[in-house]
Write a protein that holds these residues in place. Structure first.
Motif, mmCIF file in Angstrom:
data_model
loop_
_atom_site.group_PDB
_atom_site.id
_atom_site.type_symbol
_atom_site.label_atom_id
_atom_site.label_comp_id
_atom_site.label_asym_id
_atom_site.label_seq_id
_atom_site.Cartn_x
_atom_site.Cartn_y
_atom_site.Cartn_z
ATOM 1 N N LYS A 11 0.844 -1.199 0.000
ATOM 2 C CA LYS A 11 0.000 0.000 0.000
ATOM 3 C C LYS A 11 0.874 1.241 0.000
ATOM 4 N N ASP B 242 -8.113 -0.297 -4.411
ATOM 5 C CA ASP B 242 -6.883 0.355 -4.869
ATOM 6 C C ASP B 242 -7.194 1.339 -5.999
ATOM 7 N N GLU C 11 -6.702 5.454 -5.644
ATOM 8 C CA GLU C 11 -5.793 6.258 -6.483
ATOM 9 C C GLU C 11 -6.554 7.252 -7.355
HETATM 10 MG MG LIG Z 1 -2.131 1.305 -4.442
#
Ligand SMILES: [Mg+2]
Ligand SMILES: NC(=O)C1=CN([C@@H]2O[C@H](COP(=O)(O)OP(=O)(O)OC[C@H]3O[C@@H](n4cnc5c(N)ncnc54)[C@H](OP(=O)(O)O)[C@@H]3O)[C@@H](O)[C@H]2O)C=CC1
Ligand SMILES: CC[C@](O)(C(C)=O)C(=O)O
Ligand SMILES: [Mg+2]
Length: 337
Positions: A132, A192, A196
């Motif tokens: 992460k 994820d 982002e």
């Molecule tokens: Mg990431």
């Protein structure tokens, strides 16, 4: 719903030390995993095409570099750390022909499995170790004796030991120093991409650029706007990182805290939240993945145009000048890649 978090004592480094690991790609994540695994006593080989510009960087670090196919053929564990849009081609051409029963196929992000772009055979382990954090900081933290948290997931457990192997790999790159959370490929991929797009990269960059534009268009000095909207953001986020939003609010003035509490919700309002939900929906229903794959296949026309627009934004020129006066700020992100 509670999650399982694994730390160093829960992972056996010996499992990954007993395997040969091929790291395919030597970019942000690839160099970090390869160097840290090597420093953790793991036998690592790098897979890169002939003529790849990453080859000299890996070789300078004393790593053995083969073609992706030869690296995959030698290895027990094949970790794909090339760009997401390249992975299905690398898999089809170089990995699938060398993926015999009992091997393990690892990912640093679940995109290609979640959206069905790679379909491994049933007789191999398929697992993920997804840090992460940006790869260069994964490496920097490992070298500093710290670690970036990881998500681990198992899509196929042909051996019956895939989770233990993924945790062992996570330990080799420093992930279990900070904590490795067990999740699924679907949860990792969707959260994820959302993070982002809406918060970490897309949301934060747009917030900074828009704040800078509002101040400079109102006649304030670009240098003042840069320090206010970009430079100081790191210092504010450092406090959040160390002690949560509460610690940031403890450290700022009560004037700032009142402005935060009364004005923040006007900036990030219900319209923004609705847009975030829409973005999440596009990730969940595969629309974003289809768009990105098509954009890549078309030669990335929009991506290139938006990259150029971002690089030409006035905040970049102002920032470059000001950072030039602060030698400690513009450091190489790692010594090696
Ligand atoms: Mg990431
Ligand atoms: N960037 C990050 O910090 C994070 C990335 N991830 C995930 O990790 C994976 C890798 O991402 P990232 O590190 O950003 O990737 P990069 O874009 O940094 O990877 C580039 C590397 O892949 C190599 N490469 C390109 N094409 C091929 C190919 N056909 N065969 C072999 N190698 C190739 C490049 O070689 P060359 O130099 O020749 O171009 C270069 O070494 C992705 O799944 C990503 O989502 C997960 C967490 C964070
Ligand atoms: C935040 C971007 C990221 O997901 C990351 C560094 O974790 C990525 O894909 O690079
Ligand atoms: Mg990502």
């Amino acid at each position: 719903m509670s999650v399982e978090v694994y730390y160093d004592d829960d992972a056996d480094l010996g499992l990954i030390q007993a395997k040969k690991v091929a790291v395919i790609g030597y970019g942000s994540q690839g160099h970090a995993h390869a160097l840290s695994l090597r420093d953790s006593g793991v036998d690592v080989v790098i897979g890169l095409p002939e003529g790849s510009k990453s080859r000299p960087k890996a070789e300078e670090q004393g790593l053995r570099v083969l073609t992706p196919a030869d690296a995959a053929a030698e290895a027990d564990v094949i970790m794909i750390l090339a760009p997401d849009t390249a992975q299905r081609h690398i898999y089809a051409e170089s990995i699938a022909p060398n993926l015999s029963a009992g091997k393990a196929l690892f990912f640093g992000h679940g995109f290609n499995i979640r959206y069905g772009l790679i379909k491994p055979p049933a007789d191999v382990d398929v697992a993920m170790v997804a840090p992460k954090g940006p790869g260069h900081l994964v490496r920097r933290q490992y070298v500093d004796g710290k670690g970036v948290p990881c998500l681990v997931a198992v899509e196929q457990d042909a051996s019956g030991t895939a989770l233990a192997l993924a945790l062992s790999y996570a330990k080799g790159i420093g992930g279990t120093r900070a904590g490795a959370i067990k999740t699924t490929f679907t949860e990792e991929t969707e959260t994820d991409l959302f993070g982002e797009q809406a918060v970490l990269c897309g949301g934060a960059a747009a917030l900074v650029q828009t704040g800078f534009e509002v101040l400079t268009e109102a006649g304030y000095a670009p240098e003042v706007a840069y320090f206010e909207c970009l430079h100081e953001l790191k210092l504010i986020v450092d406090l959040m990182y160390e002690g949560g939003i509460a610690r940031m609010r403890y450290s700022v003035s009560d004037t700032a805290e009142y402005g935060d509490l009364s004005r923040g919700p006007r900036v990030i309002d219900s319209r923004v939240k609705d847009e975030m939900r829409k973005i999440l929906g596009e990730i969940q229903n595969g629309e974003f993945a289809r768009e990105w794959v098509a954009e890549d296949e078309a030669g990335r026309p929009n991506f290139s145009k938006w990259q150029a627009e971002g690089a030409a934004h006035p905040i970049e020129e102002t920032g470059a000048k000001l950072r030039g006066m602060m030698s400690w700020v513009d450091r190489p992100i790692t010594e090696t890649a």
